[in-house]
Design an enzyme around this catalytic site. Structure first.
Site, PDB file in Angstrom:
ATOM      1  N   HIS A 266       0.831  -1.211   0.000  1.00 17.43           N
ATOM      2  CA  HIS A 266       0.000   0.000   0.000  1.00 17.43           C
ATOM      3  C   HIS A 266       0.872   1.270   0.000  1.00 17.43           C
ATOM      4  O   HIS A 266       0.719   2.139  -0.865  1.00 17.43           O
ATOM      5  CB  HIS A 266      -0.917  -0.024   1.239  1.00 17.43           C
ATOM      6  N   GLU A 267       1.785   1.355   0.965  1.00 18.15           N
ATOM      7  CA  GLU A 267       2.610   2.567   1.059  1.00 18.15           C
ATOM      8  C   GLU A 267       3.510   2.714  -0.166  1.00 18.15           C
ATOM      9  O   GLU A 267       3.810   3.832  -0.597  1.00 18.15           O
ATOM     10  CB  GLU A 267       3.449   2.556   2.341  1.00 18.15           C
ATOM     11  N   HIS A 270       1.784   4.650  -2.807  1.00 20.59           N
ATOM     12  CA  HIS A 270       1.949   6.099  -2.593  1.00 20.59           C
ATOM     13  C   HIS A 270       3.343   6.542  -3.041  1.00 20.59           C
ATOM     14  O   HIS A 270       3.505   7.577  -3.682  1.00 20.59           O
ATOM     15  CB  HIS A 270       1.792   6.437  -1.109  1.00 20.59           C
ATOM     16  N   GLU A 296      -4.771   7.629  -2.883  1.00 20.44           N
ATOM     17  CA  GLU A 296      -5.275   6.349  -2.367  1.00 20.44           C
ATOM     18  C   GLU A 296      -5.609   5.384  -3.496  1.00 20.44           C
ATOM     19  O   GLU A 296      -5.552   4.173  -3.323  1.00 20.44           O
ATOM     20  CB  GLU A 296      -6.486   6.575  -1.465  1.00 20.44           C
TER      21      GLU A 296
HETATM   22 ZN    ZN Z   1      -2.809   5.227   1.989  1.00 22.19          ZN
END
Ligand code: ZN
Length: 502
Positions: A266-267, A270, A296
């Site tokens: 997830h990170e 980003h 997101e």
């Molecule tokens: Zn996030």
């Protein structure tokens, strides 16, 4: 080149540098700083924020923007120059409406409240955190009052900081559309709850070996050791000082592999976004991801659509079995894949499955809108939280640590941020639909461990542009329409029919 434009860029580069210094102080506070550094760090942060704000919201920047307006408007809308002037104008007009003392006070209060939150969460002691929350809610209401047009929802002004143009009414419509699809899907899943066994994921996963496996996965996707770092913090996050200096954090639970693994993917989503911004935009206000909804969408696309997908695990599962023979050596890929996608209403948002996740967000959206609107007092927050957890997810909250104290956002004054998580889920599916239509063999590449085709598509469609376009504009450029929950609901229906199917 226009001399005023060069002057503006010089000014903005300094502001950007102060922003990087602020990000570094915050990163350090969450990863390295000893606990007693808290009070001094709060002062340092408030000073850096104040300096950046004064430089940015100065009369000089205003005069340069005035002088450059007609020049920029004559340039192509998507040129770097026109975009820089347009976006800076929008941010400048907002900044001028907020007193610098209020900005600094929010930064100072958030720094102290963030540390208080860590302690309160550890002790599951909401009463200890409450005065900090009361202070930060009051400051955010004051902030919203500076920005909100008369007669509009003050919460809209806060949302606008994270997703320009997004409103509480639009968010409420989005959640309504999702509920119509998610509630029956959850019902169908409940009927087939016996079809899979999450117990197969139980084991002991030492933190150092988790880190090694997470890095193995991330390097395959695009984590580059010369441009990224991975450290540990109480609440996982990603931040950046520059496109070539991306900081990600995670936390390891030695009884659960999934938290750190999917958290890291997830990170990284980003991080790839931030590291992919066009270098021509460096040290300008365009040198970052454009909105939290788009941000997101990147993290969710990698974490869920890719990272919890079967093609991804066809490649990585043998490596996982090698890294953790116990418990995976004797477990089939199919059973593993179904287990990591198990749907079960639970207490913690960041550990929630894809189907119930948005209900966690809906609850936070409703509560923070009520806090900012003055319809809910912080004193009544835990009771309201627990009641809605029961109503939406059917779970009893045993303590505030696993309830109202679980997220860092409110301690940081980040009200209006949560709905962008669900918006990101919605946009991720829209982007995936486009990517699979435009890139032949995308899934086959993922199955072969080749993530470059997807990364390249995202780079060209999204990352490269930085903040030149609003989230809404960018989505329209890529998909030809606005945020639309339909592809997301279709994705969930198809996926969970397979996960829970015969
Ligand atoms: Zn996030």
């Amino acid at each position: 080149m226009n001399a005023d434009y060069l002057r503006l860029r010089e000014r903005l580069a300094e502001v950007q540098d102060l922003g990087s210094a602020q990000a570094l102080l915050e990163w350090d506070q969450r990863t390295m700083m000893p606990a007693r550094g808290s009070a001094a760090r709060a002062e340092a942060l408030a000073t850096v924020v104040k300096l950046g704000f004064e430089r940015f919201a100065s009369d000089e920047v205003g005069a340069l923007l005035d002088a450059l307006g007609p020049w920029a408007e004559a340039l192509p809308y998507d040129s770097d120059e026109a975009s820089l002037v347009r976006v800076t104008r929008r941010e400048y007009d907002k900044a001028r409406r907020v007193p610098v003392t209020l900005k600094a006070e929010i930064a100072r209060t958030a720094a102290i409240a963030g540390d208080a939150w860590i302690e309160a969460r550890k002790a599951s002691d909401y009463a200890a955190f409450r005065p900090h929350l009361e202070r930060i809610v009051a400051l955010r209401r004051e902030y919203a009052a500076c920005l909100a047009a008369r007669g509009t929802d003050p919460y809209d002004a806060l949302l606008d900081d994270y997703e320009p143009g997004f409103t509480a009414a639009a968010a409420a419509r989005m959640f309504e559309a999702l509920k119509v699809g998610l509630v029956p899907l959850l019902g169908r899943i409940r009927e087939r709850a016996g079809a899979l066994d999450e117990g197969v994921l139980a084991g002991r996963f030492p933190a150092d070996r988790q880190r090694a496996f997470c890095l193995d996965v991330m390097r395959a996707i695009g984590f580059d050791d010369d441009g990224f770092r991975l450290d540990v913090s109480a609440h996982p996050f990603e931040t950046r000082m520059a496109a070539g200096d991306v900081r990600m954090t995670t936390r390891y639970d030695e009884g659960r592999l999934a938290d750190a693994l999917f958290g890291c993917i997830h990170e990284l989503g980003h991080g790839l976004y931030e590291s992919g911004v066009d270098p021509a935009l460096a040290r300008t206000p365009l040198d970052h991801g454009t909105s939290m909804g788009i941000h997101e969408s990147q993290s969710r696309l990698w974490e869920n659509v890719v990272g919890r997908g079967l093609p991804f695990w066809r490649f990585f599962y043998p490596r996982l079995q090698q890294a953790f023979p116990e418990p995976f050596a004797g477990l089939s890929l199919e059973r593993f894949w179904r287990a990591i996608n198990a749907v079960r209403p639970s207490l913690i948002r960041v550990e929630a499955d894809e189907v119930t996740y948005n209900l966690h967000v809906l609850l936070r959206f409703e509560l923070e809108r009520a806090l900012i609107g003055g319809d809910l007092a912080p004193a009544d927050l835990p009771a309201e939280w627990n009641a809605r957890m029961r109503e939406y997810l059917g779970v009893e909250v045993p303590d505030d640590r696993r309830g109202v104290l679980q997220d860092i956002h409110w301690s940081q004054g980040d009200f209006g941020y949560f709905p962008t998580y669900t918006l990101g889920n919605v946009i991720a599916s829209q982007l995936w639909e486009r990517a699979t239509a435009e890139v032949p063999g995308l899934e086959a590449a993922i199955e072969a461990g080749d993530f470059a085709p997807l990364r390249r598509w995202l780079h060209a469609a999204i990352h490269h542009h930085g903040a030149k376009f609003t989230g809404e504009e960018l989505l329209a450029r890529v998909t030809g329409r606005g945020a639309d929950p339909a592809p997301y609901l279709a994705y969930l229906d198809a996926k969970f029919a397979a996960v829970y199917g015969g």
